[in-house]
Scaffold this active site. Structure first.
Site, mmCIF file in Angstrom:
data_model
loop_
_atom_site.group_PDB
_atom_site.id
_atom_site.type_symbol
_atom_site.label_atom_id
_atom_site.label_comp_id
_atom_site.label_asym_id
_atom_site.label_seq_id
_atom_site.Cartn_x
_atom_site.Cartn_y
_atom_site.Cartn_z
ATOM 1 N N ASP A 67 3.218 -20.375 9.693
ATOM 2 C CA ASP A 67 4.276 -20.618 8.710
ATOM 3 C C ASP A 67 3.775 -20.487 7.266
ATOM 4 O O ASP A 67 2.593 -20.618 6.972
ATOM 5 C CB ASP A 67 4.860 -22.022 8.913
ATOM 6 C CG ASP A 67 3.789 -23.089 8.820
ATOM 7 O OD1 ASP A 67 2.662 -22.856 9.342
ATOM 8 O OD2 ASP A 67 4.045 -24.146 8.228
ATOM 9 N N GLU A 68 4.717 -20.230 6.414
ATOM 10 C CA GLU A 68 4.552 -20.383 4.964
ATOM 11 C C GLU A 68 3.324 -19.695 4.364
ATOM 12 O O GLU A 68 2.670 -20.249 3.482
ATOM 13 C CB GLU A 68 4.536 -21.875 4.591
ATOM 14 C CG GLU A 68 5.824 -22.575 4.964
ATOM 15 C CD GLU A 68 5.801 -24.080 4.664
ATOM 16 O OE1 GLU A 68 6.859 -24.615 4.340
ATOM 17 O OE2 GLU A 68 4.716 -24.708 4.763
#
Lengths: 682, 682
Positions: free
Chosen positions: A324-325
């Site tokens: 993620d991210e």
């Protein structure tokens, strides 16, 4: 008495028919007294009582299977603990057909997704039968059994009942982030006990982050030596946790978040970063640049060795790679990476990350692991045995399922965001209107509550997880039709109380934290106030005051709890009153009176305890609006009309009280506003 | 600022002179506000305030020494935790002479008896200096520093002070019995933190008993496999505990109790018993027959291998071999043993045990361990480097010291017996009248509180250890002249409150246990009652009701706490009143009123919670005698004389209330009796 299979089957058929064709003739009273959570697939209360006394005995039939035996032994301990009964036979026996409770399982279950967790529990006046395909099913049944314990004037008893139970979803998880704030082994263990009590079966252990790398790594010891501030799990501790979880029928799935969220790794091994180091453990909270370099072969050699060791350490089928991210900044700025993308016709960072993931997947596959990751790992080219964990929402799950990918839901199960239990409870991973075929629906495996730890410490993490996660557990175990929120709250209160016997601290650390805040003074005034506030929701906390990993988590906001029970109670009373039923009028008045008078008392404590200074104005506002509430109540009762000036001035004060202070908000403001708005207008 | 040694010495000399020649000109107020426990060797409050705010900073001068660094880091965490302050420099720096707090040590201390633990702490308005010979001394100073934190209207501050501190005794221990009831690692760790907070330095770990063998043994794995019900410490866990203790300047001394108290060993290896097996883990509590066979060479071969492994695992200089309560029955009945005694002219079992001990001593010496044991191991023929731990009393220590043996005192430090803090506090190992020369006195090394675990679980063990053990810690650290019990209790309350931040559960598990007992009802009525009762003392509990290892420890007696604070408060109020000061008259009345009315309320809870049935009559008696107390109070105030009939009938009821119920006793009966006896007689 040991029933043969045939008799048992016939018997169960009868129960089932009975269940289908009869309308319960039991009084609502008994129905109200039992507190099963999650609600079983099918059950029928038969209205009698199995008496529990010193002669209560338990037998396991068949081989002595360790998991069932230990669980039954713990059950006896909890039963004795609650009742104070000195059991004559405090140990579970084997193949004793005279024992009151007969436990029988067909085979030893495997701790893996999709294993059979069903069980049948039959409690009659004289005998208890718990039967299950696997020992894991027996564990689930034992927890149900303990929820049936009740008492009357004559002593303790178990409600007689016929239960046929099985989970709706196979993947029912709790993630704990042990990185932003380290969570020692005992925190993990007590939460595993809590999970088992509500039939959750996946412990997702978030083990690496910008702010810390939390596993002893023998191949690359600098990871834990330089990346953890000394706060990491030794491999022995990890084995201990896995064993503990296994004994409770719970999978332990590790997450190593890659290629972003990687500052702690790169602190130890900057040579694998996409920009030159050196790096140091990130102390701030948020999204940061340091990202692994996906175009360097050495990176994959590193991960090959790393995952070889971890695959060996963690027996679960799945390895979570995060994903993620990744903000892509280091990739954009690195000419070598840009060159690689051009050469390989990789058009964007998402595709580059998919390339990275496919390389990781190769490694994981080599070591017999399946891959799981957050939404961002999803790419149509990946093989179909990966699992997408969705923090973005059900649309991602739908998109993935249509392409044949499995998924689990975490959006709206983010228990770190301090939202209401109802929001989580009604968050069905497979709502009726989900645009999927029956086959596609099977790809939605379940869900996971996620306990991110930016703002929790070992002291208050339990109060963020519990009791709300029990409602999530019910969502994932019980039928979609089980969704009466009032009934859920009633049962949740009982579950919350019972979770304490497992060592969970969501209740007991509340007053402890209030004691510290009050500087060893009487906590009542502070408690009256904190009882009706909640931490600000979603991501507001860090916006209102910048925190780092080292900021104290011992302030009022940290003691305050999501879904404040007292505020909810008050809201219910007022709603009842405004709908014309004034049965709870006295309760409403005494709450308002209590809050109105509370500020003067709390002020004395604030004077002695400077840490409380930050709530002074909010405490004053609570008193003010409680006074307004009392006034409004009088006007409503006497049907006394008020003019616009009264409304304007009072609603102004109410608006002021809505302002968050000390990263908390007063949860009775809306309810009092409702009272004001119910005063007749001139 | 870094003071050179010379300036520092001169400076300390000035302080010392100042201390000697001035009468404190500070107000009693400040003296009352500080809560140092144990009281330092010398200190002088200088009446100013060092302000603690976000800029507070700490530096360690010299090399980065891990023990000091980690302790200082934990100190910052605790400081921020108490104050809610967001420190700008949340990490300890090195050699920063601008930092507010300067910590300096001369050398790394060894975790062994007699190591230097002294320190000097100088807090002025602008700067804090902590200097110590060893890092262990610095640890002690850090705990003192944290006790100086206070607050006023303007915020938090540290009282300015000059302290020169060192312990009176070198051996200040807490023993925890992990055998009768197993105590998981987290219980041990939080208690090590508690020990460090009050400057105790020996953790004596009682690891083998009739009821359980608690250490993973690689040479003889059946010991933990068959002797522990699965409840044992792995060697990794033991290393973890030893490291944790080391970081806090605490020795970890293991005890393997021999040759008696050995049923769990002999369950695994019956061939070493003095009577034929088989044996099984003892479930009852008391003294049992199974004893090692001291005349078989194989026994010593076994112990040679066993202690070789354990000597390696436990780094402490001492190995505790227990030695207590061998009842000799198996020896008397074994012809082979009798024959051996005759042949070797061994006249009694005590001498035979000394022979056994001398053989063990040989083994321990071979593996570089010194021997320590309970009173029974004492024998003039043993070498002088052994230590006698006296449960029998100071006479044993005197006898031993006169013959040149070292000893430590545990008699009257038996915190499992639920006695008053005062008893322990005033139990000086070296009272002024002890008939020993100065040289002999040096052989009395200190003392140990002993937490035997027949009647404690991980849930309530903290409430038996704390806060009373803090008073014992003061007895062993501070001068013998520090013995004002009122002052002790005042400071003890503060220490008890502060111990919670270390995770100790003596306070928070109280209400948790009451919640469970009340079946999730309002706990107030039960709390009002349990606040004034205590568990029966000494060894009465098992005489009143036979317990086994499996009996639940969740009843009222287990929630109730020794040295009940409310009862003590009431007693003090009444004593004050009876001495002619009626300042506390209202408090006395409201206590009595509360108790008088409590039974009706508690009865409602009892009706719903059968486990409380056993206190019904005692609760009723409390109400009755509270009524009598109110009556007596009225008569005393109005000087109303009563006749013999009144006295007889009321004292009869009081006598009845003194009867223990549910293994507890009401601690306000004597005080109410005092009131009755203060009524004027006709």
């Amino acid at each position: 008495m040991h029933l043969t299979d045939l008799i048992m089957k016939e018997f169960l058929l009868k129960i089932f028919l009975f269940f289908l064709f009869t309308v319960s003739c039991l009084s609502q009273d008994i129905e109200n007294k039992i507190n099963l959570m999650p609600v079983p697939f099918q059950y029928e209360l038969t209205g009698e009582k199995f008496r529990v006394d010193t002669s209560f005995s338990v037998s396991i039939n068949g081989n002595k299977e360790e998991r069932t035996y230990q669980a039954a032994q713990r059950m006896l301990l909890r039963l004795a603990g609650r009742t104070g009964i000195f059991l004559e036979l405090p140990f579970v026996s084997l193949n004793d057909n005279q024992a009151d409770m007969q436990i029988e399982t067909k085979r030893i279950g495997e701790i893996k997704p999709g294993e059979d967790e069903s069980y049948n529990l039959l409690v009659s006046e004289n005998r208890i039968h718990l039967e299950a395909e696997t020992d894991i099913g027996a564990l689930r049944g034992i927890e149900t059994f303990l929820q049936l314990l009740d008492s009357d004037d004559s002593g303790y008893f178990i409600h007689t009942i016929n239960i046929k139970d099985k989970p709706r979803f196979q993947w029912r998880g709790l993630m704990i982030d042990a990185c932003r704030h380290f969570m020692p082994v005992e925190v993990i263990k007590r939460n595993l006990d809590g999970m088992a009590a509500v039939k959750l079966n996946v412990f997702h252990w978030h083990l690496s982050e910008d702010q810390g790398f939390r596993v002893e790594c023998k191949t690359f010891p600098k990871l834990h030596e330089l990346g953890s501030d000394g706060d990491y799990y030794t491999q022995e501790q990890i084995k201990e946790v896995i064993k503990y979880a296994d004994e409770r029928g719970i999978r332990v799935m590790p997450e190593f978040d890659l290629p972003g969220h990687a500052t702690s790794w790169l602190t130890a091994y900057p040579e694998f970063a996409s920009a030159p180091g050196p790096y140091s453990i990130e102390r701030n909270l948020g999204i940061f640049d340091p990202t692994f370099n996906p175009v360097k072969e050495e990176t994959y050699e590193f991960f090959d060795k790393f995952f070889k060791e971890m695959a060996d350490l963690f027996p679960d089928e799945y390895m979570h790679i995060g994903g993620d991210e990744n903000n892509g900044k280091q990739w954009d700025a690195n000419p070598e990476i840009q060159e690689f993308m051009k050469e390989n016709n990789i058009l964007d960072n998402h595709t580059l990350q998919s390339y990275f993931n496919s390389r990781l997947l190769e490694i994981l596959t080599k070591y017999n692991k399946k891959m799981i990751g957050w939404d961002e790992i999803f790419h149509p080219d990946l093989p179909k045995n990966i699992v997408i964990q969705s923090w973005r929402g059900k649309e991602s799950l739908v998109d993935a399922a249509r392409l044949g990918f499995q998924g689990i839901l975490s959006k709206d199960f983010y228990i770190d965001l301090n939202q209401s239990t109802v929001l989580h409870y009604l968050n069905d991973p497979l709502p009726e209107d989900i645009p999927l075929t029956e086959e596609e629906k099977k790809l939605v495996l379940g869900g996971e509550a996620t306990m991110w730890s930016e703002f929790v410490s070992p002291e208050n993490v339990d109060s963020r997880i519990w009791p709300r996660t029990a409602a999530i557990a019910e969502r994932l175990w019980s039928l979609s039709s089980v969704k009466d929120t009032n009934d859920m709250y009633k049962r949740l209160g009982e579950v919350s109380f019972r979770l304490e016997e497992l060592g969970l601290m969501h209740n007991k650390n509340y007053e402890m934290m209030l004691r510290r805040l009050s500087g060893n003074s009487d906590i009542s005034p502070l408690k009256n106030f904190v009882d009706v506030i909640e931490p600000v929701k979603i991501y507001w906390r860090n916006r209102q005051r910048k925190h780092t990993q080292q900021s104290p988590l011992t302030r009022v906001v940290d003691a305050s709890r999501p879904d404040a029970e007292v505020a909810r109670e008050f809201r219910n009373y007022v709603d009842q009153f405004l709908s014309g039923d004034d049965n709870k009028l006295e309760e409403i008045k005494s709450f308002l009176q209590l809050w109105k008078n509370n500020h003067d008392e709390l002020l004395k404590v604030i004077k002695k305890s400077p840490v409380l200074k930050e709530i002074e104005s909010a405490s004053k506002d609570l008193s003010t609006i409680a006074g307004i509430g009392l006034e409004a109540l009088e006007y409503i009762i006497s049907n006394h009309k008020q003019n616009q000036v009264w409304f304007t001035s009072h609603l102004e004060l109410i608006k002021k009280a809505k302002e968050p202070r000390a990263q908390t908000e007063i949860m009775v403001v809306d309810t009092i506003e409702k009272l004001v708005n119910s005063v007749a207008k001139q």
